[in-house]
Design an enzyme around this catalytic site. Structure first.
Site, mmCIF file in Angstrom:
data_model
loop_
_atom_site.group_PDB
_atom_site.id
_atom_site.type_symbol
_atom_site.label_atom_id
_atom_site.label_comp_id
_atom_site.label_asym_id
_atom_site.label_seq_id
_atom_site.Cartn_x
_atom_site.Cartn_y
_atom_site.Cartn_z
ATOM 1 N N LYS A 1 0.849 -1.183 0.000
ATOM 2 C CA LYS A 1 0.000 0.000 0.000
ATOM 3 C C LYS A 1 0.888 1.237 0.000
ATOM 4 O O LYS A 1 1.940 1.266 0.644
ATOM 5 C CB LYS A 1 -0.910 0.018 1.234
ATOM 6 N N ASP A 2 0.459 2.253 -0.727
ATOM 7 C CA ASP A 2 1.261 3.456 -0.905
ATOM 8 C C ASP A 2 1.597 4.118 0.423
ATOM 9 O O ASP A 2 0.810 4.089 1.378
ATOM 10 C CB ASP A 2 0.524 4.466 -1.784
#
Length: 347
Positions: free
Chosen positions: A87-88
């Protein structure tokens, strides 16, 4: 016509949009709170077993950093920490991790670190594996004027029905296409990356080849319909079939029960025939070094839907622009939706 952006200096987002009429200019991801993503697992924890399944909320920190923190707190090796996907960093993300229960002392529900905290703890039988996701739910803020927010909201409603090209997002290729450059160096024998980087480079190479096919299909208007010999895939299922009669299957495409597909090249694997195969062959023939390099690494071929339909869509304006919420299957990128709504302001 085929689309071939310069691979050694890949632009940030070179791929053509499908819905090319007026898109308002806007800003996106000015701050982490503009991008909110929640993982959707395809199962419920058993409530017993040798692992803790942790639901964690993180802000402004990447997945690897949280995994390292969890390994330290759980007293295990970093490779024993499980998570389904990356996830960013610049996001508010609710993500799941697993740790072995054997070395844990105290209550893992009280664990936290810099910019992350545990929201829920369950017991599970197995380590959480990469790719074990049903999808992701997104809530994103687009910074737009009041007038442009109305335009984007109306356009968003149209995209929910029509879908968007299922491109891999810019983050897959690294800054200025660095991951793709790394893949070319790996295949050319001028780089010997570690196992982690090798996987990143292989993924970038396959994603680039898929995007090239998808971009060509967007330009010729067939990204959302079946060609002769198409290998059609079912949504959310890694299976499909070669279409013998595109007109007969067209209603299933219109309803979202089938999608045309593009290649994730590798060894063996199913694929299209006839006209659809000829088109893919022409595009991949322009990148033989990448295709052969992927095969030399013993990667299995797969298919990926050319179209993705956002689900559970909702648009809501506020004083700073437009909030949009939607759900995508695992492996699809929120940026594929955003880029069809607005033209980014880059300065």
């Amino acid at each position: 016509m085929t689309i071939s952006p310069e691979p050694e200096s890949l632009p940030h987002d070179p791929w053509p949009v499908a819905h090319a009429r007026f898109r308002p200019e806007g800003r996106f991801r000015l701050e982490a709170e503009d991008f909110r993503v929640t993982e959707i697992l395809p199962f419920e924890a058993e409530g017993y077993g040798h692992h803790f399944l942790l639901r964690i909320r993180k802000v402004g920190v990447n997945t690897d950093r949280v995994a390292q923190d969890l390994a330290r707190l759980a007293g295990c090796r970093a490779r024993d920490v499980g998570y389904a996907g990356l996830k960013d960093r610049k996001a508010v993300a609710v993500q799941h991790f697993s740790v072995p229960a054997a070395g844990v002392e105290g209550d893992p529900g009280r664990w936290s670190g810099e910019s992350w905290m545990v929201e829920r703890v369950d017991r599970a039988r197995k380590k959480l594996k990469r790719g074990a996701l049903e999808g992701n739910a997104f809530r994103l803020r687009l910074h737009l004027s009041e007038e442009d927010a109305e335009v984007a909201a109306a356009r968003f409603e149209e995209l929910l029905a029509a879908g968007v090209p299922n491109y891999f997002g810019p983050q897959r290729f690294g800054r200025e296409g660095g991951n793709l450059v790394g893949a070319r160096q790996l295949f050319g024998g001028t780089a010997r990356p570690n196992r982690g980087l090798r996987g990143i480079y292989l993924s970038a190479a396959r994603s680039y080849l898929f995007n090239r096919v998808a971009a060509t299909r967007v330009v010729d208007g067939t990204w959302d319909r079946l060609r002769e010999g198409e290998y059609a895939v079912f949504p959310d299922v890694n299976s499909g079939f070669v279409v013998s009669d595109p007109e007969r299957e067209a209603p299933r495409v219109a309803s979202g029960d089938l999608h045309p597909s593009g290649p994730l090249p590798g060894l063996d694997g199913a694929g299209p025939k006839g006209e659809a195969a000829e088109l893919e062959g022409r595009i991949l023939a322009e990148e033989t070094a990448l295709v052969e390099g992927i095969r030399d690494q013993k990667v299995e071929a797969h298919r990926r839907a050319l179209r993705v339909l956002p689900r559970d869509g909702l648009a809501e304006a506020d004083s700073r622009g437009l909030w949009i919420a939607f759900r995508l299957p695992a492996g699809s990128f929120a940026t594929s939706v955003v880029r069809e709504l607005v033209r980014p302001i880059t300065s």
